[in-house]
Design an enzyme around this catalytic site. Structure first.
Site, short mmCIF file in Angstrom:
data_model
loop_
_atom_site.label_atom_id
_atom_site.label_comp_id
_atom_site.label_asym_id
_atom_site.label_seq_id
_atom_site.Cartn_x
_atom_site.Cartn_y
_atom_site.Cartn_z
N THR A 271 -50.66 -24.45 -27.78
CA THR A 271 -51.33 -23.68 -28.82
C THR A 271 -50.40 -22.67 -29.48
OG1 THR A 271 -53.22 -23.79 -27.35
CG2 THR A 271 -53.40 -22.32 -29.23
N GLY B 7 -51.76 -10.38 -26.13
CA GLY B 7 -51.75 -11.24 -27.33
C GLY B 7 -51.23 -10.56 -28.57
N ASP C 127 -53.29 -12.65 -13.63
CA ASP C 127 -52.73 -12.65 -14.98
C ASP C 127 -52.69 -11.23 -15.55
OD1 ASP C 127 -52.36 -14.00 -17.82
OD2 ASP C 127 -54.07 -12.65 -17.99
N LYS D 274 -49.41 -8.47 -16.45
CA LYS D 274 -49.25 -7.69 -17.68
C LYS D 274 -49.10 -6.20 -17.35
CE LYS D 274 -51.99 -11.14 -20.14
NZ LYS D 274 -53.36 -11.53 -20.53
N GLY E 163 -55.23 -16.61 -27.95
CA GLY E 163 -55.52 -17.48 -29.09
C GLY E 163 -54.27 -17.79 -29.88
#
Lengths: 429, 429
Positions: free
Chosen positions: A14, A136, A203, A207, A304
């Site tokens: 993606t 993101g 996850d 971060k 995304g």
């Protein structure tokens, strides 16, 4: 106009395809903003035959990411393969050794091998940028590394796993138990192949470890992050917290104390009317507290195609413009090995327990809290709604985690509880 | 370790002293983050004898900012004098011509002379950075110029004048009229010497014009910003808007349309549960919508010594690190002279009017709205609470500003209103 910056992109999922699309759509814009064109020379991915949502016909194809990283016609290697070792690590190292800069979205790799990679990059005179690795499309790496570089950082916090925040807000809005919403999320494709990476907090912990390293100038130390996922968050706690004016979030907090660096990723209560409390669905939020800037809140899509590719492009453009920053915002050798500290900063806590419906039960609970040095801010006893007993909620005044641990261990010994007591930290935001 | 970056700081008000303090407090931190020390060589201000909250004894003193800007032992000129012309402009030009880079917090100067200064800087091979000019400690210039550089920007919005937001939220929370809260704010020292800069929307308009130039790659055009201040916002409208689920904010919006660049700074309704709607007091918020990143929300202190000095330091550190960006994020010659467009993007509108309490009044109002092509989403008629008539609120479906103007002109001609109708745009956020 200077020579083009030539990219090799490894990984065409993606995010990789998102980057290709931006470069194709905004070639002119990127060129004028960089003062030079940004082009793609070659790409690589596991499966060449897969149908992808972009025209790749003009790019050379490499079956092997390491070979891609070493091509003479690649200036900047973009690693979007993922994984904390294997070909992602090998190809980044190959790129640095071959004199290429690196852009990556790989949080696991940086959380586990960030120091080693930063040292290699410096030794080779190359840079590694990784805006897409955390939250993101939210420019949090740049905010910490650059915008707040004149600040001592007091605390960094954030909701950085959109899947967990989706699950928690969906449980609340639909009144559904964890297991049901987890299954929904799986069917919607929101979960990683190994879902414990998401719901286990790993996850998000990766971060947090990266942010802490930049914020406090310390060597990234993922192993020292106290991690608890959202599995034990019950719909009961979500509703009871709501009654008391809170929402439950999987919240990461890093702060430097006299005892060392505290890093934790765990379900916490935050005031429902705070920016963190108002965060719904898959959106991420990072809160940075600087000694001059005060509290800066950054909010946006945490995952995304578009948002993550936007963050990758931010790094690509930075390098195309000639900006060259050390990986964690300062020379790798200057990053201190911080003493890891278990959570000791006092906070208010939420406690929930079910009591036997008999005289003196509440008095025994109150006595245990008092003996533990915990003073009560608010207590609420509900009607006999539960099959298990009488639900009792306590919001404590600020107290230490040790006092809470003491109380949690002592409460079952009163003999008046019908199950295990639950405690959740109320993070001050 | 490279040679120090030597600063000359002109203007020793709150922000200038804040910068001095950060450099003194965090010398080591800044040095390790920049790879070189950042030092102050000389300072200047109008009044040398004034008692200031910092030790300036180690710095040379220049009575004249232009002389400071031209000193051989200054590499970077920090302009914190303010004002859209005069010594601020003269000294920045002198610095650029003398081969110095410039950091400034001067929104008025950039809004009015940004293009000219950007061209001069480029001609001299120097850079101008100005993170502190917009929204204090919030890193919005960097977000637009760098983090979202791979995005086409759809819209930039923001609450960028803390004083106005303080006044509006205080009116709401205390139920006080504008005049009373304005006077409070004046006594608290929240207002500029010329308060119309704040409450007239001019200061926030300067900031919007700067953001629009970066976002859309256009020449900064403050004169084309449609500006309306908060003076006509009544406590009635604040309460009525609240009833309908909205809050009133002095909101800046810039967006590129087929007709040209719309820039407006005006009181708008936003949903009470949106991030903008939840913004209280002096806090600022900027919302950037990128075609890949989606909506990014940045929130923080918009003014004050620490936050503004933090933003100045971000620019200083950027230059110390060797990063060199064009003023508006692309070469000055590439900035297009955008066609200014009056607001034409459709929106829902809020309308409030007082009707005579007689049969057929509401029908006449509804007829005017219908004739204007406006369809009604919600209408609410209140009991006879006002001495002036019956309050009626309308929230329209999306309509054009032209249709609203038509209705506002036609409504008084119905003869059933007891005063002028009020309209406020409901910005979609």
């Amino acid at each position: 106009m200077s020579a083009p910056l030539r990219l090799g992109i490894a990984g065409l999922g993606t995010v990789g395809i998102g980057v290709v699309k931006i470069i194709q759509k905004h070639a002119d814009l990127v060129s004028v903003r960089c003062g030079r064109p940004v082009t793609i020379t070659a790409v690589s991915a596991r499966d060449r035959t897969r149908n992808r949502d972009a025209d790749l016909s003009e790019f050379a194809w490499e079956a092997d990411a390491v070979s891609l990283a070493q091509r003479d016609d690649v200036d900047l290697f973009v690693e979007l393969i993922g994984g904390d070792a294997g070909v992602a690590k090998d190809s980044i190292e190959a790129a640095l050794r071959a004199g290429k800069d690196v852009v990556t979205a790989n949080k696991a790799l940086l959380a586990l091998h960030g120091q080693e990679l930063a040292e290699l990059a410096e030794a080779e005179g190359r840079v590694i940028r990784f805006e897409a690795a955390v939250a993101g499309g939210i420019p949090v790496i740049k905010a910490l590394t650059e915008s707040l570089a004149g600040n001592g950082i007091n605390r960094v916090m954030g909701v950085m796993n959109g899947t967990c925040n989706y699950i928690l807000t969906r449980m609340e809005s639909a009144g559904l138990p964890y297991e049901t919403v987890f299954e929904e999320a799986r069917q919607l494709g929101y979960l990683e192949a190994d879902p414990t990476l998401d719901v286990g907090g790993i996850d998000a912990g990766h971060k947090l470890a990266i942010l802490a390293a930049i914020a406090f100038g310390t060597r990234v130390n993922f192993d020292a992050v106290e991690i608890e996922g959202i599995v034990r968050v019950s719909i009961d706690d979500i509703h009871r917290a709501e009654d008391m004016g809170y929402r439950i979030k999987l919240l990461g907090v890093a702060q430097m104390t006299a005892r060392g660096l505290e890093q934790r990723m765990s379900p916490c209560l935050v005031p429902a009317d705070s920016p963190l409390g108002q965060l719904n669905g898959g959106t991420n939020m990072v809160v940075i507290e600087g000694d001059s800037a005060g509290q800066i809140v950054l909010r946006g899509a945490g995952a995304g195609e578009g948002p993550t590719a936007s963050a990758v492009m931010s790094d690509v453009i930075e390098i195309a413009r000639g900006t060259r920053l050390p990986t964690f915002g300062r020379p790798a050798a200057s990053l201190a090995a911080a003493q890891p500290a278990r959570t000791a900063v006092p906070a208010a806590y939420y406690m929930r327990m079910e009591l036997q419906d008999k005289p003196g039960a509440l008095a025994k609970v109150a006595a245990v809290l008092g003996d533990s040095g915990i003073s009560i801010d608010r207590m609420r006893q509900y009607g006999h709604a539960s099959r298990d007993g009488v639900p009792v909620l306590v919001v404590t005044h600020k107290t230490t985690p040790e006092a809470i641990d003491h109380a949690i261990a002592a409460l079952p010994r009163t003999g008046v509880l019908t199950g295990d007591p639950v405690e959740l930290r109320i993070e001050e935001v």
